[in-house]
Design a protein around this motif. Structure first.
Motif, PDB file in Angstrom:
ATOM      1  N   ILE A   1      -4.555 -29.230  31.739  1.00  0.00           N
ATOM      2  CA  ILE A   1      -5.873 -29.018  31.215  1.00  0.00           C
ATOM      3  C   ILE A   1      -6.421 -27.661  31.970  1.00  0.00           C
ATOM      4  CG2 ILE A   1      -8.470 -29.617  31.140  1.00  0.00           C
ATOM      5  CD1 ILE A   1      -7.595 -32.522  30.550  1.00  0.00           C
ATOM      6  N   GLY A   2      -6.337 -27.429  33.250  1.00  0.00           N
ATOM      7  CA  GLY A   2      -6.347 -26.417  33.839  1.00  0.00           C
ATOM      8  C   GLY A   2      -7.979 -26.162  34.405  1.00  0.00           C
ATOM      9  N   ASP A   3      -8.117 -25.477  35.736  1.00  0.00           N
ATOM     10  CA  ASP A   3      -9.325 -25.358  36.171  1.00  0.00           C
ATOM     11  C   ASP A   3     -10.272 -24.607  35.387  1.00  0.00           C
ATOM     12  OD1 ASP A   3      -7.971 -22.798  36.662  1.00  0.00           O
ATOM     13  OD2 ASP A   3      -9.282 -22.499  38.431  1.00  0.00           O
ATOM     14  N   ALA A   4      -9.974 -23.710  34.650  1.00  0.00           N
ATOM     15  CA  ALA A   4     -10.903 -22.951  33.813  1.00  0.00           C
ATOM     16  C   ALA A   4     -11.941 -23.971  32.964  1.00  0.00           C
ATOM     17  CB  ALA A   4     -10.418 -21.889  32.913  1.00  0.00           C
ATOM     18  N   ILE A   5     -11.197 -24.701  32.184  1.00  0.00           N
ATOM     19  CA  ILE A   5     -12.041 -25.793  31.483  1.00  0.00           C
ATOM     20  C   ILE A   5     -12.997 -26.732  32.166  1.00  0.00           C
ATOM     21  CG2 ILE A   5     -11.852 -27.535  29.555  1.00  0.00           C
ATOM     22  CD1 ILE A   5      -9.364 -25.954  28.402  1.00  0.00           C
ATOM     23  N   ILE A   6     -12.233 -27.169  33.199  1.00  0.00           N
ATOM     24  CA  ILE A   6     -12.756 -28.235  34.179  1.00  0.00           C
ATOM     25  C   ILE A   6     -13.962 -27.548  34.820  1.00  0.00           C
ATOM     26  CG2 ILE A   6     -12.515 -29.697  36.197  1.00  0.00           C
ATOM     27  CD1 ILE A   6      -9.465 -29.873  35.659  1.00  0.00           C
ATOM     28  N   LEU A  53     -14.397 -37.882  34.972  1.00  0.00           N
ATOM     29  CA  LEU A  53     -15.469 -38.025  35.757  1.00  0.00           C
ATOM     30  C   LEU A  53     -16.564 -37.212  35.322  1.00  0.00           C
ATOM     31  CD1 LEU A  53     -14.167 -37.980  39.364  1.00  0.00           C
ATOM     32  CD2 LEU A  53     -14.777 -39.936  38.214  1.00  0.00           C
ATOM     33  N   MET A  54     -17.845 -37.431  35.180  1.00  0.00           N
ATOM     34  CA  MET A  54     -19.074 -36.711  34.863  1.00  0.00           C
ATOM     35  C   MET A  54     -20.153 -36.972  35.733  1.00  0.00           C
ATOM     36  SD  MET A  54     -19.068 -36.536  30.558  1.00  0.00           S
ATOM     37  CE  MET A  54     -20.085 -35.302  30.603  1.00  0.00           C
ATOM     38  N   THR A  55     -20.866 -35.980  35.718  1.00  0.00           N
ATOM     39  CA  THR A  55     -22.208 -36.266  36.652  1.00  0.00           C
ATOM     40  C   THR A  55     -23.300 -36.659  35.716  1.00  0.00           C
ATOM     41  OG1 THR A  55     -22.724 -33.847  36.037  1.00  0.00           O
ATOM     42  CG2 THR A  55     -21.693 -34.259  38.156  1.00  0.00           C
ATOM     43  N   ASN A  56     -23.364 -36.519  34.315  1.00  0.00           N
ATOM     44  CA  ASN A  56     -24.142 -36.909  33.269  1.00  0.00           C
ATOM     45  C   ASN A  56     -23.343 -37.178  31.989  1.00  0.00           C
ATOM     46  OD1 ASN A  56     -26.278 -37.563  31.477  1.00  0.00           O
ATOM     47  ND2 ASN A  56     -27.214 -35.357  31.939  1.00  0.00           N
ATOM     48  N   PRO A  57     -23.232 -38.504  31.750  1.00  0.00           N
ATOM     49  CA  PRO A  57     -22.683 -38.836  30.505  1.00  0.00           C
ATOM     50  C   PRO A  57     -23.376 -38.501  29.229  1.00  0.00           C
ATOM     51  CG  PRO A  57     -23.271 -40.817  31.791  1.00  0.00           C
ATOM     52  CD  PRO A  57     -23.535 -39.656  32.568  1.00  0.00           C
ATOM     53  N   LEU A  58     -24.503 -38.176  29.222  1.00  0.00           N
ATOM     54  CA  LEU A  58     -25.556 -38.117  28.038  1.00  0.00           C
ATOM     55  C   LEU A  58     -25.333 -36.524  27.788  1.00  0.00           C
ATOM     56  CD1 LEU A  58     -28.361 -40.427  28.722  1.00  0.00           C
ATOM     57  CD2 LEU A  58     -26.511 -40.897  27.337  1.00  0.00           C
ATOM     58  N   ASP A  59     -24.581 -35.588  28.582  1.00  0.00           N
ATOM     59  CA  ASP A  59     -24.686 -34.163  28.189  1.00  0.00           C
ATOM     60  C   ASP A  59     -23.513 -34.178  27.118  1.00  0.00           C
ATOM     61  OD1 ASP A  59     -24.335 -31.526  28.019  1.00  0.00           O
ATOM     62  OD2 ASP A  59     -24.201 -31.321  30.255  1.00  0.00           O
ATOM     63  N   TYR A  60     -23.886 -34.480  25.808  1.00  0.00           N
ATOM     64  CA  TYR A  60     -23.095 -34.526  24.623  1.00  0.00           C
ATOM     65  C   TYR A  60     -22.584 -32.870  24.296  1.00  0.00           C
ATOM     66  CZ  TYR A  60     -24.720 -39.213  24.142  1.00  0.00           C
ATOM     67  OH  TYR A  60     -25.121 -40.423  24.417  1.00  0.00           O
ATOM     68  N   ALA A  61     -23.190 -32.196  24.701  1.00  0.00           N
ATOM     69  CA  ALA A  61     -22.590 -30.728  24.335  1.00  0.00           C
ATOM     70  C   ALA A  61     -21.492 -30.594  25.235  1.00  0.00           C
ATOM     71  CB  ALA A  61     -23.782 -29.668  24.754  1.00  0.00           C
ATOM     72  N   ARG A  62     -21.416 -30.852  26.530  1.00  0.00           N
ATOM     73  CA  ARG A  62     -20.271 -30.557  27.440  1.00  0.00           C
ATOM     74  C   ARG A  62     -19.209 -31.357  27.012  1.00  0.00           C
ATOM     75  NH1 ARG A  62     -21.121 -27.231  31.601  1.00  0.00           N
ATOM     76  NH2 ARG A  62     -23.247 -26.966  32.572  1.00  0.00           N
ATOM     77  N   ARG A  63     -19.395 -32.665  26.667  1.00  0.00           N
ATOM     78  CA  ARG A  63     -18.320 -33.742  26.171  1.00  0.00           C
ATOM     79  C   ARG A  63     -17.608 -32.927  25.004  1.00  0.00           C
ATOM     80  NH1 ARG A  63     -20.856 -39.610  26.346  1.00  0.00           N
ATOM     81  NH2 ARG A  63     -18.896 -40.102  25.041  1.00  0.00           N
ATOM     82  N   GLU A  64     -18.613 -32.602  23.824  1.00  0.00           N
ATOM     83  CA  GLU A  64     -17.946 -32.079  22.816  1.00  0.00           C
ATOM     84  C   GLU A  64     -17.217 -30.732  22.885  1.00  0.00           C
ATOM     85  OE1 GLU A  64     -16.977 -32.027  18.844  1.00  0.00           O
ATOM     86  OE2 GLU A  64     -17.889 -33.654  19.785  1.00  0.00           O
ATOM     87  N   SER A  65     -17.574 -30.053  23.810  1.00  0.00           N
ATOM     88  CA  SER A  65     -17.081 -28.722  24.155  1.00  0.00           C
ATOM     89  C   SER A  65     -15.448 -28.943  24.897  1.00  0.00           C
ATOM     90  CB  SER A  65     -17.823 -27.699  24.987  1.00  0.00           C
ATOM     91  OG  SER A  65     -17.114 -26.574  25.506  1.00  0.00           O
ATOM     92  N   PHE A  66     -15.702 -30.083  25.701  1.00  0.00           N
ATOM     93  CA  PHE A  66     -14.562 -30.255  26.531  1.00  0.00           C
ATOM     94  C   PHE A  66     -13.495 -30.999  25.597  1.00  0.00           C
ATOM     95  CE2 PHE A  66     -11.879 -33.271  28.790  1.00  0.00           C
ATOM     96  CZ  PHE A  66     -11.442 -32.626  30.044  1.00  0.00           C
ATOM     97  N   GLN A  67     -13.880 -31.688  24.652  1.00  0.00           N
ATOM     98  CA  GLN A  67     -12.992 -32.481  23.724  1.00  0.00           C
ATOM     99  C   GLN A  67     -12.419 -31.366  22.565  1.00  0.00           C
ATOM    100  OE1 GLN A  67     -14.722 -36.899  23.276  1.00  0.00           O
ATOM    101  NE2 GLN A  67     -15.502 -35.405  21.995  1.00  0.00           N
ATOM    102  N   GLN A  68     -13.077 -30.497  22.302  1.00  0.00           N
ATOM    103  CA  GLN A  68     -12.571 -29.542  21.252  1.00  0.00           C
ATOM    104  C   GLN A  68     -11.513 -28.558  22.173  1.00  0.00           C
ATOM    105  OE1 GLN A  68     -15.765 -26.881  19.812  1.00  0.00           O
ATOM    106  NE2 GLN A  68     -16.353 -28.731  18.366  1.00  0.00           N
ATOM    107  N   LYS A  84      -8.399 -19.322  22.497  1.00  0.00           N
ATOM    108  CA  LYS A  84      -7.107 -20.163  21.442  1.00  0.00           C
ATOM    109  C   LYS A  84      -7.209 -21.784  21.944  1.00  0.00           C
ATOM    110  CE  LYS A  84      -3.177 -18.062  21.505  1.00  0.00           C
ATOM    111  NZ  LYS A  84      -1.874 -17.417  21.939  1.00  0.00           N
ATOM    112  N   SER A  85      -7.956 -21.819  23.038  1.00  0.00           N
ATOM    113  CA  SER A  85      -8.092 -23.374  23.182  1.00  0.00           C
ATOM    114  C   SER A  85      -9.368 -24.116  22.512  1.00  0.00           C
ATOM    115  CB  SER A  85      -8.318 -23.569  24.776  1.00  0.00           C
ATOM    116  OG  SER A  85      -9.791 -23.009  25.236  1.00  0.00           O
ATOM    117  N   LYS A  86     -10.136 -23.072  21.971  1.00  0.00           N
ATOM    118  CA  LYS A  86     -11.209 -23.626  21.234  1.00  0.00           C
ATOM    119  C   LYS A  86     -10.825 -23.756  19.541  1.00  0.00           C
ATOM    120  CE  LYS A  86     -15.379 -21.720  23.427  1.00  0.00           C
ATOM    121  NZ  LYS A  86     -16.623 -21.219  23.475  1.00  0.00           N
ATOM    122  N   SER A  87     -11.224 -25.061  19.078  1.00  0.00           N
ATOM    123  CA  SER A  87     -10.832 -25.294  17.872  1.00  0.00           C
ATOM    124  C   SER A  87     -11.916 -24.822  17.000  1.00  0.00           C
ATOM    125  CB  SER A  87     -10.730 -26.752  17.501  1.00  0.00           C
ATOM    126  OG  SER A  87     -11.626 -27.351  18.066  1.00  0.00           O
TER     127      SER A  87
END
Length: 727
Positions: A230-235, A254-269, A447-450
């Motif tokens: 995954i690499g440090d850039a995305i993390i 691991l997350m600091t705030n599981p309700l930060d859905y914007a970061r979750r979606e960006s990470f998953q994409q 290129k990592s973004k869908s």
């Protein structure tokens, strides 16, 4: 009823997490925390009465008073009495040190009484004060840091609790736990200098969300291959640390705030992995893991070696202020400092979320600017002498002619070749001679973004339904128009993603290929060898396509072949540079396409722009008046409360008042009336009237709809799209 209660709990928990993680909470948020705390206490302890006190100066004030309906049942007179009593208490102040609450605040220790103890006289006294029979009492201090800022007091359990109205020994630790995070939050909002410890914040979030808390590396099973992949850039960008794979397509993080859905979606994409297991950790803990697993990275990360420090070394070499590098080395495009500077600029722009990098030589210095959310922002200034070596280094990276400085050149950088970081981006490079030297603009293609799904692009419900009908047509031409950077390519890719099925053959001709889509045949144009859009189109017409995407219709030849393809059983999608949808018809006509061919081939034209989203964290509501009110009424037939940007911004939006962008669209769908008008070659203004009469919402109307929905501001909307002159 249970599901409704669970939903209410989820919403309250969600709000409280947002308050906890809010970068700059306000004093107004105190009321939210108190209300949420009160509801949590009343539900968890089944209390008949609850009072929350705060210390203000030398007084103790009542900040929240709750009485349960079981105290009056169906007696309206009693209900009115308790309401009056609560209102009266909220106006009172007690001297510090007075009574049970004063003692608890002074000593910082809880007090617990019940009838089974020998406290009858105290209970009788409280019964007279409260107007009901007190059988049990719990009072705990609110302690933030080393300061006691108030107290919470609960009286009697509900009759349904079957404890004879008395609190039990398990109720005390629960109330102390609630008071612990409430005190920290309230103090944080009242005193900007107060910051709860990161470990405490993580503990609060863990308790409120039910996700387990991690505080030790020993408690984690970390898949090093997964972390490296995954690499440090995305993390670093998303502040989400991957731990283990839970299935081939899902991971635990691991997350600091599981309700930060914007970061979750960006990470998953970015990773194309689904997050299905979350554990909570503090921000410093996650940062320590990043440093541990990427400490051997041969190229320092952007956060470890700031771009400014590289620039300072370069500047000091020219000014003779003790720089470690000789000025002569900085005029060599292959010298280590120039290579490091070039890489750092690109990495920093990527981490900052920039879409473009501008390298601009001026008379006395070199300016580097990033375009973020549609606006250029100056990043740093460098000595004028470094301009040639920096531009030459960029040319070398994209195989351009370094000796040619008088003519514009285009190229492409595959950045993975020049960095050992896991940053998989390409850059579309354009150089041009200016009066003080060559300017370079680099468009970042991640290129990592869908691609995003169509509903996420900002389409109104009406436009989305109509557009989905258009992209499912068996043949015809769909055109997107707008200036550079208006989101045309993203919309086209999203549309292709929606119709991409195994039974459909999709072929694209692009310059450059911005996103790689699975299951789609994509061709990169190369004008140097004669591979143009027109030539690619001719090739595709012999390759049995169902859908053809042409990156851009630029000339008469491409336009003619595109129309021919649309008229012979293919769905063709492409882009043009025009201001609005109706003027696209005139633009194709200027390229030599006959009007009857335009009307016969055209399915729809979608004009679009990107507006900056007003920051959700600090936007300010207000009621528009005067010209603003009239603009809304003219566009939508509506006027009401809207939002404006906070002029001071907040840390979430970096003080800008805006964060992110949303699309606005003008969708002109072909119909019989429009076909007749195109054939008669009516002027653009009349085409627009017909389109509006048959259901088209203009860019201005759609921008005002986004203002109404609170997504952007009226200032941002008018700065991008003026009001319609044609009604």
């Amino acid at each position: 009823m249970a599901s409704t209660s669970a939903l209410a709990n989820t919403l309250r928990r969600s709000l409280l997490i947002k308050v906890i993680s809010k970068p700059t909470p306000s004093r107004e948020d105190v009321a939210s925390v108190i209300e949420l705390t009160a509801s949590k206490v009343v539900e968890a302890l089944q209390a008949q009465s609850m009072t929350l006190y705060l210390v203000e100066g030398n007084d103790i004030v009542f900040r929240h008073v709750y009485y349960s309906p079981t105290l009056w049942e169906n007696d309206q007179a009693k209900a009115n009495h308790f309401k009056e009593n609560a209102d009266k208490l909220l106006t009172l102040k007690l001297p510090l040190g007075k009574g049970i609450v004063g003692k608890v605040i002074a000593e910082g220790k809880p007090m617990f009484f019940r009838n089974t103890q020998t406290q009858a006289p105290m209970m009788m006294s409280m019964a007279q004060t409260t107007s009901f029979d007190v059988r049990s009492m719990l009072t705990v201090p609110l302690i933030a840091g080393n300061v006691t800022i108030g107290a919470i007091q609960v009286l009697n359990k509900e009759p349904a609790a079957a404890t004879n109205g008395e609190f039990t020994d398990t109720d005390l630790p629960l109330l102390q736990e609630v008071s612990e995070y409430s005190a920290a939050l309230i103090q944080r909002m009242q005193d900007p200098k107060f910051q709860p410890h990161a470990d405490d914040t993580a503990k609060f979030i863990s308790r409120l969300t039910g996700h387990p808390l991690v505080t030790r590396v020993e408690d984690l099973a970390i898949d090093e291959n997964l972390v490296t992949a995954i690499g440090d850039a995305i993390i670093r960008r998303e502040h989400i640390f991957p731990c283990t794979r839970t299935s081939p397509n899902s991971i635990g993080v691991l997350m600091t705030n599981p309700l930060d859905y914007a970061r979750r979606e960006s990470f998953q994409q970015a990773t194309e992995l689904v997050i299905d297991d979350i554990r909570i950790a503090s921000a410093p803990f996650i940062e320590s893991l990043v440093k541990k697993y990427f400490k051997n990275d041969p190229v320092a990360s952007v956060s470890d070696v700031d771009i400014s420090s590289v620039a300072d070394v370069i500047s000091s070499a020219y000014t003779g202020e003790g720089g470690e590098v000789k000025a002569a080395d900085l005029e060599n495009e292959e010298s280590a400092p120039v290579i490091q500077l070039t890489n750092r600029i690109i990495e920093d722009a990527y981490i900052s979320g920039a879409s473009d990098i501008h390298i601009e030589p001026q008379e006395k210095e070199l300016i580097v600017r990033y375009r973020i959310d549609g606006l250029c922002q100056e990043k740093l200034r460098l000595p004028r002498q470094v301009a040639n070596s920096l531009v030459t280094r960029i040319k070398i990276m994209c195989n351009l002619d370094i000796s040619e400085r008088r003519l514009p050149q285009d190229g492409r950088i595959v950045f993975k070749k020049y960095t050992k970081k896991n940053i998989d981006i390409d850059l579309r490079v354009a150089t041009g001679p200016m009066n003080h030297g060559e300017k370079v603009v680099m468009r970042i293609l991640d290129k990592s973004k869908s691609t995003l799904p169509l509903p996420a692009l900002g389409f109104s419900e009406e436009n989305l339904a109509r557009y989905r009908e258009c992209i499912r047509q068996p043949y015809g031409m769909i055109l997107h128009c707008g200036p550079t950077g208006s989101g045309k390519s993203m919309t086209l890719y999203s549309a292709l993603g929606e119709v991409n099925t195994p039974d459909v053959n999709i072929q694209t001709a692009e310059d450059p290929i911005e996103y790689t889509l699975a299951g789609i045949n994509q061709m990169q144009m190369s004008r140097q060898i004669g591979l143009t859009f027109a030539r690619a189109l001719r090739c595709y017409l012999r390759m049995d396509p169902d859908i053809i995407l042409v990156g851009e219709i630029r000339d008469e030849e491409t336009a003619q072949i595109a129309v021919e393809a649309a008229l012979t059983g293919h769905l063709l999608v492409s882009t043009l540079h025009t201001n609005d949808a109706p003027s696209t018809v005139a633009r194709i006509g200027e390229m030599g396409v006959e009007p009857f061919n335009i009307s016969a081939s055209l399915v729809c034209v979608c004009a679009q722009r990107l507006l900056r989203r007003v920051c959700k964290n600090c936007k300010q509501p207000y009621e528009p008046v005067g010209r603003e009110k009239k603009i809304l009424e003219d566009a939508l037939g509506w006027s009401g409360p809207i939002f404006k940007a906070n002029p001071n911004g907040c840390p979430v939006c970096s003080g800008l008042g805006y964060k992110g962008r949303v699309g606005i669209h003008e969708l002109m769908v072909n119909n019989e009336e429009l076909t007749n008008a195109i054939n008669k070659e009516v002027e653009v203004a009349e085409l627009k009237r017909i389109a509006m009469r048959t259901g088209m919402k203009t860019l201005h109307q759609d921008s005002m709809l986004k203002v109404k929905e609170g997504l952007t501001t009226i200032e941002e909307a008018l700065a991008n799209v003026p009001p319609d002159l044609i009604k």
